[in-house]
Design a protein around this motif. Structure first.
Motif, PDB file in Angstrom:
ATOM      1  N   GLU A  96       0.840  -1.220   0.000  1.00 35.77           N
ATOM      2  CA  GLU A  96       0.000   0.000   0.000  1.00 35.77           C
ATOM      3  C   GLU A  96       0.865   1.256   0.000  1.00 35.77           C
ATOM      4  OE1 GLU A  96      -3.068  -0.250   3.003  1.00 35.77           O
ATOM      5  OE2 GLU A  96      -3.618  -2.250   2.319  1.00 35.77           O
ATOM      6  N   VAL A  97       1.998   1.180   0.676  1.00 30.58           N
ATOM      7  CA  VAL A  97       2.935   2.316   0.643  1.00 30.58           C
ATOM      8  C   VAL A  97       3.406   2.522  -0.801  1.00 30.58           C
ATOM      9  CG1 VAL A  97       5.195   3.148   1.427  1.00 30.58           C
ATOM     10  CG2 VAL A  97       3.655   2.010   3.042  1.00 30.58           C
ATOM     11  N   ALA A  98       3.710   1.426  -1.482  1.00 31.03           N
ATOM     12  CA  ALA A  98       4.180   1.510  -2.875  1.00 31.03           C
ATOM     13  C   ALA A  98       3.098   2.138  -3.765  1.00 31.03           C
ATOM     14  CB  ALA A  98       4.562   0.125  -3.381  1.00 31.03           C
ATOM     15  N   ALA A  99       1.839   1.780  -3.525  1.00 32.69           N
ATOM     16  CA  ALA A  99       0.749   2.359  -4.327  1.00 32.69           C
ATOM     17  C   ALA A  99       0.655   3.867  -4.075  1.00 32.69           C
ATOM     18  CB  ALA A  99      -0.571   1.669  -3.974  1.00 32.69           C
ATOM     19  N   THR A 100       0.863   4.278  -2.832  1.00 33.63           N
ATOM     20  CA  THR A 100       0.834   5.720  -2.519  1.00 33.63           C
ATOM     21  C   THR A 100       2.013   6.429  -3.180  1.00 33.63           C
ATOM     22  OG1 THR A 100      -0.203   5.183  -0.415  1.00 33.63           O
ATOM     23  CG2 THR A 100       0.718   7.401  -0.613  1.00 33.63           C
ATOM     24  N   MET A 101       3.167   5.752  -3.194  1.00 35.14           N
ATOM     25  CA  MET A 101       4.343   6.355  -3.849  1.00 35.14           C
ATOM     26  C   MET A 101       4.058   6.578  -5.336  1.00 35.14           C
ATOM     27  SD  MET A 101       7.328   4.079  -1.991  1.00 35.14           S
ATOM     28  CE  MET A 101       8.801   4.882  -2.595  1.00 35.14           C
ATOM     29  N   ALA A 102       3.440   5.589  -5.967  1.00 31.92           N
ATOM     30  CA  ALA A 102       3.128   5.724  -7.394  1.00 31.92           C
ATOM     31  C   ALA A 102       2.141   6.874  -7.610  1.00 31.92           C
ATOM     32  CB  ALA A 102       2.556   4.414  -7.921  1.00 31.92           C
TER      33      ALA A 102
END
Ligand SMILES: Cc1cc2nc3c(=O)[nH]c(=O)nc-3n(C[C@H](O)[C@H](O)[C@H](O)COP(=O)(O)O)c2cc1C
Length: 384
Positions: free
Chosen positions: A271-277
């Motif tokens: 989910e952190v990665a999705a926010t980064m994207a």
């Protein structure tokens, strides 16, 4: 997003900044190089509040500097729109405020008197300026007059150092001059970002200016810190800076905490990665250039990954991505199931301290001396 519960508290009141009602009573602190339209939008998508622009100088605004005008572009749907302004000359600040009001550039103006950077304080600007009570009053008066119907707020530090505190006088002057709310970063200029913020000063300011809202700022690393600050100091709202770097979902936590809910976001790495994207995509929209956007995004990578087990090579690959597709591909390689680590909690962002504040000769001799500052005190400022 993964959420956890712990203890329940009561709902807090809506913050009123002139005609603007702010719920939850939370402000995204202006941060140079961070709080552009992309980051504000990312935070706003998580929860309500007031989301202030990066600081611009009044002189650059009235001169219609292209870079400055680009810095105060808002994303469609950003409402209310808050601009942070810095200036040392009452006439120029007044003209800038009038321009913002007449040209509909924003709905609220925040004035910055907290910059501790030596090249600014050396000329009497930033956090050194409130020491000269007369000049502070003249700037606030001009800003309020120029802004007309728009509310003007001020953000400041406690003072220059513990022997030269200015915040109580500055708060009273602000209230007398029609400022709609005052925000206090509970540190002196000499502290820079080191040590811990003094929340008792926020309580003292609240007692000194009961007629206007007081916002507390400094060391809110979690939503529970925000609730604690409000309970301990009686402040009317909170200003959150470094705590949301790499964790924009703090605004969701803040909204929940202010509602009295104990649910908190603890996103796993996927989910952190999705926010980064999402952040990088918003930066591309904001800058209109993938190269510029991904260069800006670099500084956020370490904050997002704080505490997660992600090797140096992977971190380097993420910071060196040049296109959105490259970034997305590298994010997809992360271990999505890795849980939110305890080590991600607590302080983040800069924490440097200073040994002394550079001031003009004789600056501390007379707080009531009438002074006019050189335009250079307005140049190259960033920070509070
Ligand atoms: C990178 C960075 C840039 C900042 N830029 C500004 C600024 O332009 N204007 C301002 O008033 N404060 C600025 N600040 C100060 C923050 O608004 C805030 O007062 C300070 O970080 C303390 O709050 P915090 O403990 O929640 O971070 C900046 C802080 C950081 C870390």
């Amino acid at each position: 997003m993964r959420c956890h519960r712990s203890g329940r508290k009561g709902r807090v009141e809506t913050l009123k900044i002139g005609p603007i009602e702010v719920w939850p009573p939370v402000v995204l602190a202006p941060m140079a190089g961070i709080t552009n339209a992309a980051f504000r939008t990312l935070c706003r998508e998580q929860g309500g509040g007031l989301f202030v622009s990066e600081m611009i100088t009044s002189r650059a605004l009235v001169e219609r500097n292209r870079k400055t005008l680009a810095m105060i572009r808002f994303a469609p749907g950003e409402s209310p729109r808050s601009i942070q302004l810095y200036g040392v000359d009452p006439a120029t600040v007044g003209r800038a405020a009038k321009m913002i009001a007449q040209e509909g550039l924003a709905d609220h103006i925040d004035l910055n008197f907290g910059c501790p950077v030596p090249k600014v304080t050396r000329r009497g600007g930033g956090a050194a300026l409130p020491y000269k009570r007369g000049l502070l009053r003249a700037i606030l008066r001009a800003a309020v007059a120029g802004a007309g119907p728009l509310p003007v707020t001020m953000k400041m530090r406690k003072g220059i150092d513990d022997d030269h505190l200015t915040y109580l006088d500055a708060g009273r002057i602000a209230a007398e001059e029609g400022v709609a709310a005052v925000a206090l970063h509970g540190r002196t200029a000499v502290q820079h970002y080191g040590g811990t913020a003094d929340w008792t000063a926020i309580a003292r300011l609240k007692e000194a200016v009961p007629e206007i809202p007081v916002l507390g700022n400094g060391d809110i690393w979690s939503a529970d810190d925000a609730v604690r600050m409000m309970q301990r100091t009686g402040c009317d709202g909170v200003v959150v800076g470094r705590g949301c770097l790499g964790r924009p979902w703090l605004f969701r936590d803040l909204a929940r905490a202010m509602e009295g809910s104990a649910e908190r976001c603890r996103p796993p790495l996927g989910e952190v990665a999705a926010t980064m994207a999402r952040h990088a995509e918003l930066l591309v929209e904001c800058f209109g250039s993938e190269t510029h956007a991904l260069a800006d995004f670099r500084k956020h990578v370490g904050w997002y990954l704080k505490g997660f087990t992600v090797g140096a090579a992977t971190r380097a690959a993420l910071t060196s991505a040049r296109t959105l597709d490259e970034l997305r591909a590298r994010l997809a390689e992360l271990d999505a199931a890795q849980p939110w680590p305890q080590a991600a909690e607590g302080p983040r962002g800069k924490s440097n301290t200073r040994r002394r504040v550079h001031l003009p000769d004789g600056w501390l001799d007379d707080p009531y001396e009438e002074v006019a500052l050189d335009a250079a005190a307005e140049a190259d400022t960033s920070g509070g």
